[in-house]
Design an enzyme around this catalytic site. Structure first.
Site, PDB file in Angstrom:
ATOM      1  N   ARG A 196      -3.337 -29.336   3.776  1.00 51.41           N
ATOM      2  CA  ARG A 196      -3.780 -27.951   3.914  1.00 51.41           C
ATOM      3  C   ARG A 196      -4.988 -27.767   3.002  1.00 51.41           C
ATOM      4  NH1 ARG A 196       0.757 -23.803   2.501  1.00 51.41           N
ATOM      5  NH2 ARG A 196       1.595 -24.556   4.484  1.00 51.41           N
ATOM      6  N   ARG A 206      -2.160 -19.737  -4.238  1.00 54.08           N
ATOM      7  CA  ARG A 206      -2.563 -20.393  -2.999  1.00 54.08           C
ATOM      8  C   ARG A 206      -3.923 -19.907  -2.531  1.00 54.08           C
ATOM      9  NH1 ARG A 206       1.789 -22.423  -0.143  1.00 54.08           N
ATOM     10  NH2 ARG A 206       3.423 -23.158  -1.547  1.00 54.08           N
ATOM     11  N   LYS A 213       5.526 -20.350  -5.461  1.00 50.71           N
ATOM     12  CA  LYS A 213       4.185 -20.109  -4.927  1.00 50.71           C
ATOM     13  C   LYS A 213       3.725 -18.692  -5.239  1.00 50.71           C
ATOM     14  CE  LYS A 213       5.523 -20.957  -0.686  1.00 50.71           C
ATOM     15  NZ  LYS A 213       5.788 -20.944   0.799  1.00 50.71           N
ATOM     16  N   LYS A 227       0.678 -15.773  -3.991  1.00 47.54           N
ATOM     17  CA  LYS A 227      -0.303 -15.539  -2.932  1.00 47.54           C
ATOM     18  C   LYS A 227      -1.073 -14.258  -3.147  1.00 47.54           C
ATOM     19  CE  LYS A 227       2.250 -18.148   0.505  1.00 47.54           C
ATOM     20  NZ  LYS A 227       2.926 -18.098   1.813  1.00 47.54           N
ATOM     21  N   CYS A 253       4.270 -19.521  13.872  1.00 47.25           N
ATOM     22  CA  CYS A 253       4.111 -20.567  12.874  1.00 47.25           C
ATOM     23  C   CYS A 253       4.111 -21.922  13.578  1.00 47.25           C
ATOM     24  CB  CYS A 253       5.253 -20.504  11.875  1.00 47.25           C
ATOM     25  SG  CYS A 253       6.817 -21.020  12.607  1.00 47.25           S
ATOM     26  N   CYS A 299       7.239 -29.295  11.103  1.00 50.76           N
ATOM     27  CA  CYS A 299       7.838 -28.565   9.993  1.00 50.76           C
ATOM     28  C   CYS A 299       9.278 -29.006   9.762  1.00 50.76           C
ATOM     29  CB  CYS A 299       7.810 -27.069  10.234  1.00 50.76           C
ATOM     30  SG  CYS A 299       8.586 -26.193   8.871  1.00 50.76           S
ATOM     31  N   CYS A 315      11.930 -20.331  11.561  1.00 55.40           N
ATOM     32  CA  CYS A 315      12.985 -20.148  10.560  1.00 55.40           C
ATOM     33  C   CYS A 315      12.673 -18.888   9.759  1.00 55.40           C
ATOM     34  CB  CYS A 315      13.083 -21.373   9.653  1.00 55.40           C
ATOM     35  SG  CYS A 315      11.971 -21.316   8.241  1.00 55.40           S
ATOM     36  N   CYS A 356       6.519 -17.644   8.029  1.00 53.88           N
ATOM     37  CA  CYS A 356       5.137 -18.099   7.890  1.00 53.88           C
ATOM     38  C   CYS A 356       4.140 -17.346   8.767  1.00 53.88           C
ATOM     39  CB  CYS A 356       5.055 -19.584   8.152  1.00 53.88           C
ATOM     40  SG  CYS A 356       5.981 -20.526   6.938  1.00 53.88           S
TER      41      CYS A 356
HETATM   42  C1  SRM Z   1       0.771 -23.296   8.387  1.00 53.47           C
HETATM   43  C2  SRM Z   1       1.584 -22.050   7.997  1.00 53.47           C
HETATM   44  C3  SRM Z   1       2.072 -21.283   9.224  1.00 53.47           C
HETATM   45  C4  SRM Z   1       1.030 -21.159  10.316  1.00 53.47           C
HETATM   46  O1  SRM Z   1       1.426 -21.386  11.452  1.00 53.47           O
HETATM   47  O2  SRM Z   1      -0.128 -20.836  10.021  1.00 53.47           O
HETATM   48  C5  SRM Z   1       2.793 -22.360   7.155  1.00 53.47           C
HETATM   49  C6  SRM Z   1       3.518 -23.494   7.325  1.00 53.47           C
HETATM   50  C7  SRM Z   1       4.552 -23.876   6.497  1.00 53.47           C
HETATM   51  N1  SRM Z   1       5.078 -23.128   5.523  1.00 53.47           N
HETATM   52 FE1  SRM Z   1       4.662 -21.208   5.197  1.00 53.47          FE
HETATM   53  N2  SRM Z   1       3.052 -21.402   6.252  1.00 53.47           N
HETATM   54  C8  SRM Z   1       2.055 -20.513   6.301  1.00 53.47           C
HETATM   55  C9  SRM Z   1       2.036 -19.247   5.812  1.00 53.47           C
HETATM   56  C10 SRM Z   1       3.137 -18.644   5.230  1.00 53.47           C
HETATM   57  C11 SRM Z   1       3.285 -17.239   5.064  1.00 53.47           C
HETATM   58  C12 SRM Z   1       2.324 -16.166   5.515  1.00 53.47           C
HETATM   59  C13 SRM Z   1       1.358 -15.804   4.435  1.00 53.47           C
HETATM   60  O3  SRM Z   1       1.359 -16.420   3.365  1.00 53.47           O
HETATM   61  O4  SRM Z   1       0.558 -14.890   4.680  1.00 53.47           O
HETATM   62  C14 SRM Z   1       4.530 -17.049   4.501  1.00 53.47           C
HETATM   63  C15 SRM Z   1       5.202 -15.699   4.194  1.00 53.47           C
HETATM   64  C16 SRM Z   1       4.668 -15.016   2.995  1.00 53.47           C
HETATM   65  C17 SRM Z   1       5.428 -15.469   1.785  1.00 53.47           C
HETATM   66  O5  SRM Z   1       5.024 -16.452   1.196  1.00 53.47           O
HETATM   67  O6  SRM Z   1       6.467 -14.845   1.493  1.00 53.47           O
HETATM   68  C18 SRM Z   1       5.093 -18.349   4.312  1.00 53.47           C
HETATM   69  C19 SRM Z   1       6.322 -18.574   3.796  1.00 53.47           C
HETATM   70  C20 SRM Z   1       6.842 -19.873   3.609  1.00 53.47           C
HETATM   71  C21 SRM Z   1       8.070 -20.143   2.928  1.00 53.47           C
HETATM   72  C22 SRM Z   1       9.024 -19.113   2.312  1.00 53.47           C
HETATM   73  C23 SRM Z   1       8.601 -18.755   0.942  1.00 53.47           C
HETATM   74  C24 SRM Z   1       9.612 -17.838   0.333  1.00 53.47           C
HETATM   75  O7  SRM Z   1       9.275 -17.212  -0.672  1.00 53.47           O
HETATM   76  O8  SRM Z   1      10.735 -17.767   0.835  1.00 53.47           O
HETATM   77  C25 SRM Z   1       8.237 -21.548   2.959  1.00 53.47           C
HETATM   78  C26 SRM Z   1       9.396 -22.349   2.403  1.00 53.47           C
HETATM   79  C27 SRM Z   1       9.300 -22.528   0.923  1.00 53.47           C
HETATM   80  O9  SRM Z   1       8.270 -22.227   0.336  1.00 53.47           O
HETATM   81  O10 SRM Z   1      10.298 -23.013   0.369  1.00 53.47           O
HETATM   82  C28 SRM Z   1       7.097 -22.067   3.648  1.00 53.47           C
HETATM   83  C29 SRM Z   1       6.838 -23.427   3.933  1.00 53.47           C
HETATM   84  C30 SRM Z   1       5.987 -23.887   4.869  1.00 53.47           C
HETATM   85  C31 SRM Z   1       5.910 -25.347   5.284  1.00 53.47           C
HETATM   86  C32 SRM Z   1       5.013 -26.064   4.318  1.00 53.47           C
HETATM   87  C33 SRM Z   1       7.263 -26.044   5.466  1.00 53.47           C
HETATM   88  C34 SRM Z   1       7.746 -26.842   4.270  1.00 53.47           C
HETATM   89  O11 SRM Z   1       7.819 -26.270   3.165  1.00 53.47           O
HETATM   90  O12 SRM Z   1       8.066 -28.025   4.458  1.00 53.47           O
HETATM   91  C35 SRM Z   1       5.274 -25.185   6.657  1.00 53.47           C
HETATM   92  C36 SRM Z   1       4.450 -26.368   7.144  1.00 53.47           C
HETATM   93  C37 SRM Z   1       4.644 -26.514   8.633  1.00 53.47           C
HETATM   94  C38 SRM Z   1       3.695 -27.455   9.237  1.00 53.47           C
HETATM   95  O13 SRM Z   1       4.164 -28.484   9.818  1.00 53.47           O
HETATM   96  O14 SRM Z   1       2.475 -27.235   9.157  1.00 53.47           O
HETATM   97  N3  SRM Z   1       6.260 -21.045   4.026  1.00 53.47           N
HETATM   98  N4  SRM Z   1       4.224 -19.304   4.776  1.00 53.47           N
HETATM   99  C39 SRM Z   1       0.869 -21.075   7.096  1.00 53.47           C
HETATM  100  C40 SRM Z   1      -0.087 -21.745   6.148  1.00 53.47           C
HETATM  101  C41 SRM Z   1      -0.656 -20.769   5.195  1.00 53.47           C
HETATM  102  C42 SRM Z   1      -1.708 -21.385   4.322  1.00 53.47           C
HETATM  103  O15 SRM Z   1      -2.719 -21.831   4.878  1.00 53.47           O
HETATM  104  O16 SRM Z   1      -1.517 -21.440   3.112  1.00 53.47           O
HETATM  105  S1  SF4 Z   2       8.412 -20.311   9.310  1.00 46.71           S
HETATM  106 FE1  SF4 Z   2       9.841 -21.878   8.947  1.00 46.71          FE
HETATM  107  S2  SF4 Z   2       9.624 -23.112  10.739  1.00 46.71           S
HETATM  108 FE2  SF4 Z   2       7.864 -21.876  10.724  1.00 46.71          FE
HETATM  109  S3  SF4 Z   2       6.411 -23.117   9.665  1.00 46.71           S
HETATM  110 FE3  SF4 Z   2       7.321 -21.805   8.172  1.00 46.71          FE
HETATM  111  S4  SF4 Z   2       8.886 -23.016   7.335  1.00 46.71           S
HETATM  112 FE4  SF4 Z   2       8.346 -23.988   9.224  1.00 46.71          FE
END
Ligand code: SRM
Ligand code: SF4
Ligand SMILES: Cc1cc2nc3c(=O)[nH]c(=O)nc-3n(C[C@H](O)[C@H](O)[C@H](O)COP(=O)(O)OP(=O)(O)OC[C@H]3O[C@@H](n4cnc5c(N)ncnc54)[C@H](O)[C@@H]3O)c2cc1C
Ligand SMILES: Cc1cc2nc3c(=O)[nH]c(=O)nc-3n(C[C@H](O)[C@H](O)[C@H](O)COP(=O)(O)O)c2cc1C
Lengths: 571, 582
Positions: free
Chosen positions: A73, A142, A210, A212, A430, A436, A475, A479
């Site tokens: 990323r 981030r 993390k 943000k 997502c 993922c 899930c 995201c």
């Molecule tokens: C690529 C992306 C979704 C998308 O389709 O665009 C994404 C993809 C993933 N996110 Fe996310 N997140 C992405 C934005 C978000 C957002 C939206 C935002 O930030 O505006 C959220 C919700 C906001 C927040 O953080 O609360 C988000 C909340 C999570 C979480 C839950 C965090 C939490 O506090 O519960 C995880 C899981 C974790 O961190 O343990 C996670 C984890 C992940 C992971 C890395 C899975 C992992 O931990 O193994 C995913 C990778 C999947 C893949 O194969 O690419 N991602 N993730 C976004 C990349 C953002 C970036 O460029 O940095």
């Molecule tokens: S929402 Fe859940 S399934 Fe979708 S990319 Fe984030 S961690 Fe993976």
């Protein structure tokens, strides 16, 4: 005394500032994986170890380990990419990744499918394009988003500069990234425990979780200001940027069945002037560094710190650390969270095109060779690019005379600018399967089909062109910010989703669960009557989300802490 | 070391004692017997003519073989047995241990030699061959000789080596005692017959007076007992495992085949090969019959499927077909260049399909040679898998002239067999691809693709015997994720220290192609270190694709040009550079 800290805290502590055994692991050719602990550290370098979940089964029978590969990323504050850089990024997608560029919900790119033996050279190629992936993941600040397109107005430029400045300011200082990926030099004496002064802001344990940050320029709330730990709402008075309302404590992620985890809309903490902005941001981060929960990662996000301490106490501590008081929040008004597709002209007579890219996956398909189209435009060197927080792509800073060129190239490659409906235009999902590791259900590969089904419902109701925000995640981590969608789907298991309704179109209100564990047929059966009634009964300008509350389908979620309350599930 | 035979108390001067011991200890059993006979005969001769007959000096016979996969070797060993029965003083030498100088001293030789590569001599015979062909080769007036050439009519240069040797010996003045035969893969019977007649031809009308004793060198003591299961008497083994090792989406198709049998004689050593007697693709058999107007005969299909080579388009087949049909246009195809060109990527079916001619079944079978077996390096150790042999088989499929082609044996397993079926197999010992006797010796194993096979057997064996020697595997394929054959097993062996090191080269994972020889070169200092520590070096797999380049790289690592070449030859002679290439 016993150490109750989360495992990750220990890993960070022993990592000698994010070095760990990554370099050694890269040299171990008998496996395509890295040691588990090192994969935790790898995130801080902007990369995740993954494996192809589509083919997991049967690999061991073939005497092969899981099909490991790595996601990288990038860190691109404000999502702004120059034409030259685009060409480099496009090359990398072909040479080392799976041939696609994945625009994320945070204004940057992800590569998927990079194998271990190519990881270092990919990082070097990224670096050669004057970009990096440092702190794109991990317990640090981030990628910082700002409302799309610095060229749209001077205020947008200032918002972008703040995003970029904040991103730079909050970067980790460890030399690990350079040592491991760029010099390729043997990592400097790992025996020596890292001293805090090597990481003045974060210290050797970095953040509990993390962090943000985003910057929004109203009326656009494309960045979903209330979904993030730290937010800045640009306050413009008679055409000039006078400062920002600072928001804290937003977040999406939760865990199914654990009611003490929940999405939360941020609180507006106060007002600061442009020159105070970065300092305020830094102090918000350090308060979270010191107050955040380091024992239970599920409760470690800033939103829980704010929820636990209350916004007043939190503000007071920030002010104590900045040494100045924050002003009272100023009025602001958001219109929407989605992007306006199509051409737009800025005061300086430059043109800017926002093109729809379904779920941000830029690749060549038969009949729609989008990736080649953008590449061709990049080679023509007639614009810059902006990745939006809605996974769309902008061609910005275009002269009137080059406008036609871009249209022509897009046309030639069959890349549409518009989406097939108001619903699809506002759809986000997502990544989920197959990469993922946390996905419980499909998202990116399924939402387009589901939208098509819903489009027929809208068609009959005469709502094809109405903007309705729909988002899906595989899930509950959220995201694609599904809890801020008027129609939200969150994966529960293969083919099964929880259905959420009632979020505000401008991103100010969370949704509420309407139905649990529903599959496609049920989903369509549930939505059909709501859509029909909405078409008939909606008040002038009434949004779908607001309607579902007025019509009593769901109760309004007024704050994160009542997200799980007042459920009355159908089905 | 053999203890001296003559006691110090023997009635000789000390120098004479050691001189005699020096000779006698080096002499082979036959030589010592002969000597005994000779001495008694000598006394008898002094005593008077009456007793002279007692020592009927044997006719010396040198049996030479140039062999890669062991066929000529076993023919040579059989020949020695027969020769000894017939009262010859027969010695056997691998051409690898022989020289033209020795040849110049020899009196009677029989040479069994195979052809490899594209008409080249077997690896270990190359030095001898080039010496023989060079202008500096000695004259061989005193020599009587006979050559048996092994080959495969599937190759354009059929029996090229045997032919060349035969011609060269005559040119150097040697006398041809028996006419050369060039034998195809079904050589067993014909070879045995030829050996008998040739031995007769070498038997002098009356015992020669000249007594020629050559103590110079003694052949290596080879055990010449045949394995119990041979191509003629195969073993019906059960297919107990059949797995495509490549990950989905791979450009490769490599099958792991497990064969089991409780038969006591089912024994092999790591490094050996297992021969497989396949059956043909019934569809192809049917097409073939249609093409010659014999279609729709189930009986004929069955015979073709089980016992005839219905794919190989060889010169003799074309010639015979032309003769049968009296077509000169076809006869022309069997000629030199045009044959090579025509046969390159064609098969029997093309010949029949392109020149529609009706044949009787008798005529058809007259054209076809027996279906030959195929060899596969054994990929297991019986120490680890009792009663089993594992093979690694690359599926051969290609399309040419509008036909999808199937490698007979590889697709026999890949497409036409399932677990529980049986397969006819035999054991093909390979004395020249073996783990070092000394288990403390380091080994360097280099292989690409299916060339990994014997190393799996080696490491399994060393793991079971707890060998202490270091081991280093160089493996190459196309893509890491899908083609890393036996990856999980290598991980276990590394963890268990049964394998010390592994380096991999995947050619298609990055912009530039990376092959095993590149990894070798990157690690040249350590590789050289291992070799200097007495490491045995093994190369297995594709000749054209890999072995040649690895060979060249090893030469570079060993000092380049003459020096490196010499060093590598030295290693080969010492049995420390062994190849199993195909
Ligand atoms: C690529 C992306 C979704 C998308 O389709 O665009 C994404 C993809 C993933 N996110 Fe996310 N997140 C992405 C934005 C978000 C957002 C939206 C935002 O930030 O505006 C959220 C919700 C906001 C927040 O953080 O609360 C988000 C909340 C999570 C979480 C839950 C965090 C939490 O506090 O519960 C995880 C899981 C974790 O961190 O343990 C996670 C984890 C992940 C992971 C890395 C899975 C992992 O931990 O193994 C995913 C990778 C999947 C893949 O194969 O690419 N991602 N993730 C976004 C990349 C953002 C970036 O460029 O940095
Ligand atoms: S929402 Fe859940 S399934 Fe979708 S990319 Fe984030 S961690 Fe993976
Ligand atoms: C000592 C030894 C050990 C061996 N070990 C192994 C091993 O461990 N694993 C393994 O897989 N093989 C091994 N082989 C090779 C094996 O014996 C067979 O040659 C191989 O499996 C092909 O046999 P087949 O019956 O499937 O194909 P065949 O029916 O014999 O067809 C192969 C022939 O088809 C022709 N052909 C193939 N591809 C093309 C093409 N693209 N275009 C035109 N013509 C083509 C060539 O003439 C080739 O000789 C070994 C060989 C030897 C001599
Ligand atoms: C890779 C390979 C190449 C061969 N090349 C030829 C050739 O060019 N001409 C020929 O007549 N036979 C060729 N043969 C057939 C061998 O000569 C034949 O198998 C012979 O029986 C081998 O005898 P050996 O086991 O003593 O080496 C080749 C066999 C293999 C496996």
């Amino acid at each position: 005394m016993t150490d109750n800290r989360a495992k990750n805290e220990i890993i960070k502590e022993n990592s000698n500032l994010l070095r760990g055994g990554i370099a050694e692991g890269l040299g171990n050719v008998v496996t395509g994986a890295l040691e588990e602990d090192d994969t935790v550290l790898l995130k801080f370098h902007g990369s995740y170890m993954q494996d192809d979940r589509d083919i997991r089964a049967g690999r061991s029978k073939k005497k092969l380990e899981k099909a490991y590969s790595f996601m990288i990323r990038l860190r691109i504050p404000g999502g702004l990419v120059a034409a030259k850089q685009w060409i480099a990024l496009d090359d990398i997608a072909t040479t080392y990744a799976n041939g696609t560029l994945r625009m994320t919900t945070r204004e940057t790119f992800q590569y998927h499918g990079i194998i271990k033996s190519n990881l270092r050279r990919t990082m070097q190629a990224i670096n050669a394009a004057c970009l990096d992936s440092l702190a794109a993941c991990g317990d640090v600040n981030r990628n910082v988003m700002s409302t799309a397109n610095p060229y749209l107005s001077p205020v947008h430029k200032q918002a972008y500069d703040l995003a970029k400045g904040l991103s730079e300011h909050l970067l980790p200082k460890t030399g690990a990234y350079h040592e491991i990926w760029l010099d390729g030099e043997k990592v400097s004496d790992t025996s020596r425990a890292a001293a805090p002064e090597d990481e003045p802001l974060y210290g050797p344990h970095y953040l509990p979780r993390k962090f943000k940050a985003v910057v929004a320029v109203p009326g656009d709330n494309d960045v979903d200001i209330f979904a993030h730990c730290l937010g800045y709402i640009a306050i413009v008075e008679n055409g000039k940027l006078v400062g920002y309302n600072v928001t804290v404590g937003g977040g999406m992620g939760m865990t199914h069945g654990e009611l003490d985890t929940f999405p939360r809309t941020a609180d507006v903490m106060g007002f600061c002037t442009p020159d105070q902005a970065i300092d305020v941001g830094e102090k918000v981060l350090t308060v979270q560094r010191d107050w955040g929960n380091r024992n239970v990662r599920k409760h470690a996000r800033l939103k829980y710190t704010v929820e636990a301490n209350g916004i007043e106490k939190f503000r007071a501590e920030v002010e104590k650390r900045t040494g100045f008081k924050l002003g009272a929040p100023r009025p602001y008004k958001f219109e929407r969270t989605g992007d306006l597709l199509g051409w737009r002209q800025s005061a300086d007579k430059k043109w800017h095109l926002t093109a729809f890219v379904e779920n941000g996956r830029l690749k060549d398909r038969p009949g729609n060779t989008a990736r080649s189209a953008v590449r061709e435009i990049a080679e023509a060197a007639i614009c810059e690019f902006v990745v939006t927080s809605n996974q769309n792509l902008m061609f910005v800073n275009v002269t009137a005379k080059n406008k036609g060129k871009i249209d022509a190239i897009l046309k030639a490659h069959g890349m549409p600018v518009e989406a097939s409906s108001g619903l699809r235009r506002n759809a986000m999902s997502c990544v989920a399967l197959p990469t993922c590791g946390l996905a419980l259900a499909e998202a990116e590969r399924y939402l387009p089909a589901l939208v098509t089904h819903i489009e027929t419902l809208l068609e009959t109701a005469g709502l094809r062109d109405d903007d309705i925000v729909i988002r899906m995640t595989g899930c509950p981590n959220g995201c694609a910010r599904p809890y801020l969608a008027e129609i939200g789907f969150v994966g529960r298991g293969p083919g099964l989703y929880n259905l959420y309704l009632g979020a505000a179109f401008d991103g100010s209100r969370l949704s509420k669960m309407y139905a649990q564990d529903v599959g496609e047929d049920k989903i369509l059966a549930l939505l059909a009557p709501i859509i029909t009634r909405y078409a008939k009964e909606r008040l002038a300008g009434e949004r779908f989300g607001d309607y579902t509350i007025r019509a009593g389908y769901v109760a309004a979620t007024t704050a994160g802490n009542n997200f799980h309350a007042n459920l009355n599930l159908t089905g | 070391m053999v203890a001296p035979l003559l006691p110090k108390t023997a009635p000789f001067a000390p120098d004479d004692i050691s001189a005699l011991n020096n000779i006698v200890t080096r002499a082979t059993r036959e030589q010592r017997h002969w000597l005994a006979g000779f001495l008694s005969g000598f006394d008898a001769a002094q005593a008077g003519p009456a007793a002279a007959a007692a020592a009927r000096p044997k006719v010396p016979l040198t049996i030479l073989y140039g062999s890669e996969s062991g066929n000529c070797e076993s023919l040579a060993l059989k020949a020695r047995k027969a020769a000894q029965k017939n009262g010859f003083d027969a010695k056997v030498f691998d051409l690898a241990d022989y020289s033209v100088e020795l040849l110049a001293k020899a009196q009677n030789v029989i040479i069994y030699v195979a052809t490899w590569g594209e008409g080249e001599p077997p690896q270990r015979a190359i030095d001898f061959y080039s010496a023989l062909m060079s202008d500096t080769a000695p004259r061989l007036e005193k020599l009587n000789f006979a050559v048996l050439a092994l080959g495969d009519t599937a190759y354009a240069q059929f029996c090229a080596t045997g032919k060349a040797v035969d011609v060269r010996l005559e040119a150097l003045g040697a006398q041809r005692t028996a006419l050369r035969v060039d034998l195809d893969l079904d050589f067993a019977k014909a070879a045995a017959a030829w050996t008998d007649n040739t031995l007769k031809a070498f038997t002098p009308a009356e015992p020669s007076k000249v007594v020629h004793v050559d103590f110079k060198s003694s052949g290596p003591e080879l055990d010449d007992d045949e394995p119990e299961f041979t191509a003629e008497h195969p073993l019906e083994a059960e297919i107990s495992g059949l797995i495509n090792l490549n990950g989905s989406g791979s450009s490769r198709e490599t099958w792991h085949v497990e064969l089991s049998s409780s038969a006591r004689g089912f024994v092999y050593q790591p490094g050996d090969a297992i021969g497989v007697l396949p059956t043909n693709d019934p569809e192809l058999a049917a097409k073939l019959l249609d093409a010659v107007g014999l279609g729709g005969n189930a009986g004929l299909i069955k015979t073709l499927v089980t016992s005839h080579d219905i794919t190989t388009l060889s010169r003799p087949v074309i010639a015979a077909f032309a003769k049968l049909t009296g077509r000169t246009d076809i006869a022309w195809l069997a000629q030199g260049e045009s044959f090579a060109q025509y046969a390159a990527d064609r098969q029997l079916l093309d010949l029949f399909a392109e020149h529609r001619e009706k044949l009787t079944s008798a005529q058809l079978f007259g054209l076809l040679r027996p279906l030959p077996g195929r060899l596969y390096s054994v990929a297991s150790s019986q120490r680890a898998h009792e009663g089993e042999a594992h093979l690694v088989i690359g599926a051969v499929r290609w399309n040419s002239h509008g036909h999808d082609r199937l490698g007979v044996t590889s697709t026999y397993f890949a497409d036409r067999r399932k677990v529980g079926d049986t397969a006819r197999i035999y054991v093909k010992p390979n004395r020249h691809f073996r783990l070092p006797e000394d288990q403390a010796r380091p080994i360097i194993m280099i292989g690409a693709g299916t060339g990994i096979a014997p190393y799996r057997g080696f490491i399994e064996d060393r793991a079971e015997t707890g060998a202490v020697g270091k081991s280093w595997l160089f493996f190459g394929e196309r893509n890491y994720t899908n083609d890393f054959l036996y990856q999980l097993e290598w991980q276990d062996h590394i963890a268990a220290k049964a394998l010390s090191r592994i380096d991999v080269a995947f050619s298609r994972d990055q912009p530039e192609k990376i092959y095993v020889q590149h990894r070798l070169w990157e690690r040249r200092d350590e590789v050289l270190g291992w070799i200097n520590d007495g490491a045995h070096v093994y190369v297995c797999g594709d000749e054209k694709g890999m072995a040649k380049d690895v060979d060249a790289t090893l030469v570079r690592i060993l000092g380049g040009n003459e020096a490196g070449t010499a060093k590598l030859a030295e290693l080969r002679k010492a049995g420390r550079y062994q190849r199993d290439v195909y």
